[in-house]
Enzyme design. Structure first.
Site, PDB file in Angstrom:
ATOM      1  N   LYS A  22       0.725  -1.207   0.067  1.00  0.00           N
ATOM      2  CA  LYS A  22      -0.054   0.078  -0.162  1.00  0.00           C
ATOM      3  C   LYS A  22       0.850   1.331  -0.072  1.00  0.00           C
ATOM      4  O   LYS A  22       0.641   2.206  -0.702  1.00  0.00           O
ATOM      5  CB  LYS A  22      -0.921   0.037   1.215  1.00  0.00           C
ATOM      6  CG  LYS A  22      -1.757   1.309   1.555  1.00  0.00           C
ATOM      7  CD  LYS A  22      -2.286   1.181   2.612  1.00  0.00           C
ATOM      8  CE  LYS A  22      -1.557   1.558   4.061  1.00  0.00           C
ATOM      9  NZ  LYS A  22      -1.140   3.047   4.142  1.00  0.00           N
ATOM     10  N   ASN A  23       1.794   1.353   0.923  1.00  0.00           N
ATOM     11  CA  ASN A  23       2.749   2.424   1.114  1.00  0.00           C
ATOM     12  C   ASN A  23       3.450   2.791  -0.098  1.00  0.00           C
ATOM     13  O   ASN A  23       4.183   3.736  -0.363  1.00  0.00           O
ATOM     14  CB  ASN A  23       3.630   2.441   2.182  1.00  0.00           C
ATOM     15  CG  ASN A  23       2.628   2.861   3.451  1.00  0.00           C
ATOM     16  OD1 ASN A  23       1.469   3.082   3.354  1.00  0.00           O
ATOM     17  ND2 ASN A  23       3.246   2.429   4.622  1.00  0.00           N
ATOM     18  N   CYS A 117      -3.656  13.969  13.445  1.00  0.00           N
ATOM     19  CA  CYS A 117      -3.849  12.753  13.256  1.00  0.00           C
ATOM     20  C   CYS A 117      -3.886  11.921  14.617  1.00  0.00           C
ATOM     21  O   CYS A 117      -3.194  12.364  15.450  1.00  0.00           O
ATOM     22  CB  CYS A 117      -2.807  12.250  12.159  1.00  0.00           C
ATOM     23  SG  CYS A 117      -2.983  10.471  12.010  1.00  0.00           S
ATOM     24  N   ARG A 122       2.366  14.767  13.307  1.00  0.00           N
ATOM     25  CA  ARG A 122       2.539  14.507  11.898  1.00  0.00           C
ATOM     26  C   ARG A 122       2.578  15.618  11.135  1.00  0.00           C
ATOM     27  O   ARG A 122       1.751  15.909  10.099  1.00  0.00           O
ATOM     28  CB  ARG A 122       1.678  13.329  11.338  1.00  0.00           C
ATOM     29  CG  ARG A 122       1.806  12.118  12.164  1.00  0.00           C
ATOM     30  CD  ARG A 122       0.846  11.029  11.593  1.00  0.00           C
ATOM     31  NE  ARG A 122       1.548  10.255  10.469  1.00  0.00           N
ATOM     32  CZ  ARG A 122       1.092   9.019   9.876  1.00  0.00           C
ATOM     33  NH1 ARG A 122      -0.124   8.580  10.162  1.00  0.00           N
ATOM     34  NH2 ARG A 122       1.866   8.683   8.978  1.00  0.00           N
ATOM     35  N   ASP A 307       5.234   0.320  11.875  1.00  0.00           N
ATOM     36  CA  ASP A 307       4.054   0.039  11.413  1.00  0.00           C
ATOM     37  C   ASP A 307       3.823  -1.417  11.996  1.00  0.00           C
ATOM     38  O   ASP A 307       2.741  -2.289  11.795  1.00  0.00           O
ATOM     39  CB  ASP A 307       3.798   0.004   9.858  1.00  0.00           C
ATOM     40  CG  ASP A 307       3.748   1.483   9.305  1.00  0.00           C
ATOM     41  OD1 ASP A 307       3.202   2.337  10.341  1.00  0.00           O
ATOM     42  OD2 ASP A 307       3.563   1.910   8.216  1.00  0.00           O
ATOM     43  N   ARG A 399      -8.528  -0.141   5.718  1.00  0.00           N
ATOM     44  CA  ARG A 399      -7.728   0.868   4.546  1.00  0.00           C
ATOM     45  C   ARG A 399      -6.568  -0.052   4.278  1.00  0.00           C
ATOM     46  O   ARG A 399      -5.728   0.717   3.077  1.00  0.00           O
ATOM     47  CB  ARG A 399      -7.354   1.972   5.528  1.00  0.00           C
ATOM     48  CG  ARG A 399      -8.472   2.819   5.813  1.00  0.00           C
ATOM     49  CD  ARG A 399      -8.051   3.884   6.905  1.00  0.00           C
ATOM     50  NE  ARG A 399      -6.993   4.520   6.186  1.00  0.00           N
ATOM     51  CZ  ARG A 399      -6.336   5.636   6.625  1.00  0.00           C
ATOM     52  NH1 ARG A 399      -6.421   5.891   7.954  1.00  0.00           N
ATOM     53  NH2 ARG A 399      -5.179   6.262   6.084  1.00  0.00           N
TER      54      ARG A 399
HETATM   55  C1  UD1 Z   1       5.013   6.713   5.976  1.00  0.00           C
HETATM   56  C2  UD1 Z   1       4.154   5.338   5.824  1.00  0.00           C
HETATM   57  C3  UD1 Z   1       3.677   5.163   7.378  1.00  0.00           C
HETATM   58  C4  UD1 Z   1       4.667   4.797   8.217  1.00  0.00           C
HETATM   59  C5  UD1 Z   1       5.703   6.052   8.089  1.00  0.00           C
HETATM   60  C6  UD1 Z   1       6.985   5.751   8.789  1.00  0.00           C
HETATM   61  C7  UD1 Z   1       3.202   5.903   3.627  1.00  0.00           C
HETATM   62  C8  UD1 Z   1       1.974   6.273   2.934  1.00  0.00           C
HETATM   63  N1  UD1 Z   1       2.957   6.052   5.146  1.00  0.00           N
HETATM   64  O1  UD1 Z   1       4.322   7.842   6.587  1.00  0.00           O
HETATM   65  O2  UD1 Z   1       2.996   3.932   7.242  1.00  0.00           O
HETATM   66  O3  UD1 Z   1       4.221   4.743   9.531  1.00  0.00           O
HETATM   67  O4  UD1 Z   1       6.054   6.241   6.783  1.00  0.00           O
HETATM   68  O5  UD1 Z   1       7.717   4.416   8.268  1.00  0.00           O
HETATM   69  O6  UD1 Z   1       4.061   5.717   3.087  1.00  0.00           O
HETATM   70  N2  UD1 Z   1       7.653  14.283  10.051  1.00  0.00           N
HETATM   71  C9  UD1 Z   1       8.205  15.710  10.200  1.00  0.00           C
HETATM   72  N3  UD1 Z   1       7.856  16.522   9.296  1.00  0.00           N
HETATM   73  C10 UD1 Z   1       7.443  16.158   7.893  1.00  0.00           C
HETATM   74  C11 UD1 Z   1       7.208  14.752   7.867  1.00  0.00           C
HETATM   75  C12 UD1 Z   1       7.529  13.928   8.764  1.00  0.00           C
HETATM   76  O7  UD1 Z   1       8.385  16.045  11.283  1.00  0.00           O
HETATM   77  O8  UD1 Z   1       7.378  17.065   7.126  1.00  0.00           O
HETATM   78  C13 UD1 Z   1       8.040  13.442  11.194  1.00  0.00           C
HETATM   79  C14 UD1 Z   1       6.575  12.639  11.536  1.00  0.00           C
HETATM   80  O9  UD1 Z   1       5.864  13.480  12.256  1.00  0.00           O
HETATM   81  C15 UD1 Z   1       7.246  11.611  12.021  1.00  0.00           C
HETATM   82  C16 UD1 Z   1       8.612  11.055  11.409  1.00  0.00           C
HETATM   83  O10 UD1 Z   1       8.711  12.436  10.634  1.00  0.00           O
HETATM   84  O11 UD1 Z   1       7.576  11.587  13.476  1.00  0.00           O
HETATM   85  C17 UD1 Z   1       8.257  10.086  10.136  1.00  0.00           C
HETATM   86  O12 UD1 Z   1       7.526  10.327   9.207  1.00  0.00           O
HETATM   87  P1  UD1 Z   1       7.385  10.161   7.786  1.00  0.00           P
HETATM   88  O13 UD1 Z   1       8.353   9.151   7.583  1.00  0.00           O
HETATM   89  O14 UD1 Z   1       7.122  11.128   6.925  1.00  0.00           O
HETATM   90  O15 UD1 Z   1       5.850   9.198   7.537  1.00  0.00           O
HETATM   91  P2  UD1 Z   1       5.025   9.238   6.471  1.00  0.00           P
HETATM   92  O16 UD1 Z   1       5.534   9.408   5.235  1.00  0.00           O
HETATM   93  O17 UD1 Z   1       3.976  10.094   6.768  1.00  0.00           O
END
Ligand code: UD1
Length: 421
Positions: A22-23, A117, A122, A307, A399
Site C-alpha cells: 500500500k505504501n 492525526c 505528523r 508500522d 484501509r
Molecule cells: C510513512 C508511511 C507510514 C509509516 C511512516 C514511518 C506511507 C503512505 N505511510 O508515513 O505507514 O508509519 O512512513 O515509517 O508511506 N515528519 C516531520 N515533518 C514532515 C514529515 C514527517 O516532522 O514534514 C515526522 C513525522 O511526524 C514522524 C516522522 O517524521 O514523526 C516520520 O514520518 P514520515 O517518515 O514522513 O512518515 P509518512 O511518510 O507520513
C-alpha cells in the site's frame, strides 16, 4: 458497522499471498500526475486507501482504467490542476503526496493541510522545505498549503532532510523529476517503498540514482514515456502474517515476501524464537517453538518499523519474559495498549516506552480498533486468545489490508465478519 468475530486458539497453517505494498502504491499513483504518458501499475493492493488515492487523482483529470483486480492504467493526458480538499487529506494523510507532482507539473499547487492525526502531530514541514529548496515559494493560507514555482518552473537543488521522512523523500524525488538540472536529496529515507517509487519513476523516463541509500540524485527534467511497473510486495503485511503465525504456534508460507525487506524484523523474530527461511515462492515462518520477549525500538528503515510495533506487542504479551518496546517515530502510537490489556496483556506505559510482561494467557473480549496497525494487532491478539474476541471499527483494517479475514480463514483461523448496528 462491520465487526470481526474471532474464535481464538487455532494454529495458522498454510500459505498466504502477500499483496503489493500500500505504501508503495500510494506515491506511485500520485506520481502518474507527473507524466505525459500512461502509467500501468501492476500489483495494486485492493484496499480502501488505494481507492481513495485513485479517486483523488481522478479529480485532477487522470483517467483510471482498471485492467484486472490488481492492475490499472493511469492516463494523465487530460490532467488539470485543482485543490486537494480537506476531506480527502483528512481521511488519508498520504493525499499530501499530490503536492509535489501538482507543483512540478502546473507551477502551482494547493493542498489542504492534513489535520491532527490519531497517531501524533505528523507535520509536513519537511515536504515544504524540500520544495522550497527547488525554488518554490511555499506558504500556508487559511489551512491550505499554497506552493508556487518560479516563472521557468522548478530548478534542481540540494535538499537536506532534517530527518529521513518517507513522505518528504518521496515529495522531493517526484518534484525533482520535472525540475531543470540536478537535485540531490541528503538524509533520504531508505525504505523499499522509496526504492520502488524510484524504480517506477525510472520506468516512466526519469533519471534517478542512489534510491535505497541516504543520498538520492535526480537529473531533470524528464522525457516521459509510457511505463508499466510492478509494485513491490508489502513488507508490513508480510511482517503482520509472520507475527500472526508465531502467536498461534503455527507455520505459514508468505508467498512473494522478501526476507531482506523485513530487515531488523527478521532478526527480532528469530531472537524471539520464530524460524524464518526463504523458499522458492517467498518466506516460510515457523512459529511452532517456544517464544520469548525481545526488546524493540522503532526506527527509520532498516530499523524496526513503527508500522509493526502494535502487532509485535501482541506477540510479546504471550511470549515468555519481558520486552521493552520503545516508539521513536511517532508520538502517541500506543492506543492499542488499553485494548490489549482488555484481552489480558500486562503492559505498563511510560512516555514513549512500553514494558510488556509476557507469558499471559489472553482471553477474548470486545475491543475497539483506533487505527490501521492497532486494529490488526487486536486481530492477532484475538487469534491467540481463548474464546471470542469482537473487534469493532474494522474499517481501519480495510484501509490497508487486502482481505485480511479471508486470508486468515484460509489458513485455519475462525473469523467471521458481521454487520452490527
Ligand atoms: C510513512 C508511511 C507510514 C509509516 C511512516 C514511518 C506511507 C503512505 N505511510 O508515513 O505507514 O508509519 O512512513 O515509517 O508511506 N515528519 C516531520 N515533518 C514532515 C514529515 C514527517 O516532522 O514534514 C515526522 C513525522 O511526524 C514522524 C516522522 O517524521 O514523526 C516520520 O514520518 P514520515 O517518515 O514522513 O512518515 P509518512 O511518510 O507520513
Amino acid at each position: 458497522m462491520d465487526v470481526l468475530v474471532i474464535e481464538g486458539g487455532r494454529r495458522l497453517e498454510g500459505a498466504v499471498a502477500i499483496a503489493g505494498a500500500k505504501n508503495a502504491a500510494l506515491p506511485q499513483i500520485a506520481a502518474a500526475l507527473l507524466s505525459d504518458a500512461p502509467v500501468r501499475l501492476a500489483g495494486l493492493p485492493r484496499v480502501a486507501d488505494v481507492e481513495t488515492m485513485l479517486r483523488l487523482v481522478e479529480s485532477y483529470g487522470l483517467v483510471v482504467e482498471h485492467a484486472g483486480p490488481h492492475e490499472a492504467v493511469l492516463d494523465p493526458a487530460a490532467a488539470r490542476n485543482g485543490e486537494a480538499p480537506y476531506d480527502s487529506v483528512r481521511r488519508m494523510r498520504a493525499s499530501v503526496l499530490v503536492l509535489g507532482p501538482l507543483l512540478a507539473r502546473f507551477g502551482e499547487a494547493r493542498v489542504s493541510l492534513p489535520g491532527g492525526c490519531a497517531i501524533g502531530a505528523r507535520p509536513v514541514d519537511l515536504h515544504l522545505k524540500a520544495l522550497a529548496a527547488l525554488g518554490a515559494e511555499v506558504g500556508i493560507e487559511a489551512g491550505v498549503i499554497v506552493a508556487e514555482a518560479p516563472a521557468g518552473g522548478l530548478v534542481g537543488g540540494r535538499i537536506v532532510l532534517a530527518s529521513p521522512s518517507v513522505g518528504a523523500t518521496e515529495t522531493a524525488m517526484m518534484a525533482a523529476t520535472r525540475a531543470r538540472g540536478e537535485t540531490e536529496i541528503l538524509n533520504a529515507a531508505r525504505d523499499p517503498e522509496v526504492q520502488d517509487l524510484a524504480a517506477c519513476l525510472v520506468a516512466m523516463g526519469a533519471t534517478i540514482e542512489g534510491a535505497g541509500t541516504h543520498r538520492i540524485r535526480i537529473a531533470g527534467p524528464t522525457t516521459w514515456r509510457a511505463a508499466r511497473h510492478e509494485i513491490v510486495p508489502d513488507r508490513i503485511e508480510a511482517g503482520t502474517y509472520a507475527i500472526a503465525a508465531a502467536i498461534t504456534g503455527g507455520r505459514l508460507e508468505l508467498s512473494g515476501a522478501h526476507l531482506e525487506h523485513l530487515a531488523v524484523v527478521g532478526e527480532v523474530l528469530e531472537s524471539a524464537g520464530v524460524r524464518l527461511f526463504p523458499t522458492d515462492r517467498g518466506l516460510m515462518v515457523d512459529g511452532t517453538g517456544p517464544l520469548r520477549g525481545v526488546d524493540v525500538t522503532t526506527e527509520p528503515y532498516p530499523g524496526f518499523p513503527t508500522d509493526l510495533q502494535a502487532q509485535y506487542m501482541a506477540l510479546a504479551s504471550v511470549a515468555e519474559g519481558a520486552a521493552l518496546v520503545r516508539e521513536t517515530v511517532f508520538e502517541n502510537r500506543f492506543m492499542h495498549v488499553p485494548e490489549l490489556s482488555r484481552l489480558g496483556a500486562d503492559i505498563r506505559l511510560e512516555g514513549t516506552s512500553a514494558l510488556v510482561r509476557g507469558g499471559r494467557k489472553l482471553k477474548g473480549a470486545p475491543v475497539m480498533a483506533t487505527d490501521l496497525r492497532a486494529s490488526v494487532c487486536l486481530v492477532i491478539a484475538g487469534l491467540a486468545a481463548q474464546g471470542e474476541t469482537v473487534v469493532s471499527r474494522v474499517y481501519h483494517l480495510d484501509r490497508g489490508y487486502e482481505e485480511l479475514d479471508r486470508k486468515l480463514v484460509r489458513c485455519g483461523a475462525a473469523i467471521r465478519r458481521e454487520t452490527r448496528a
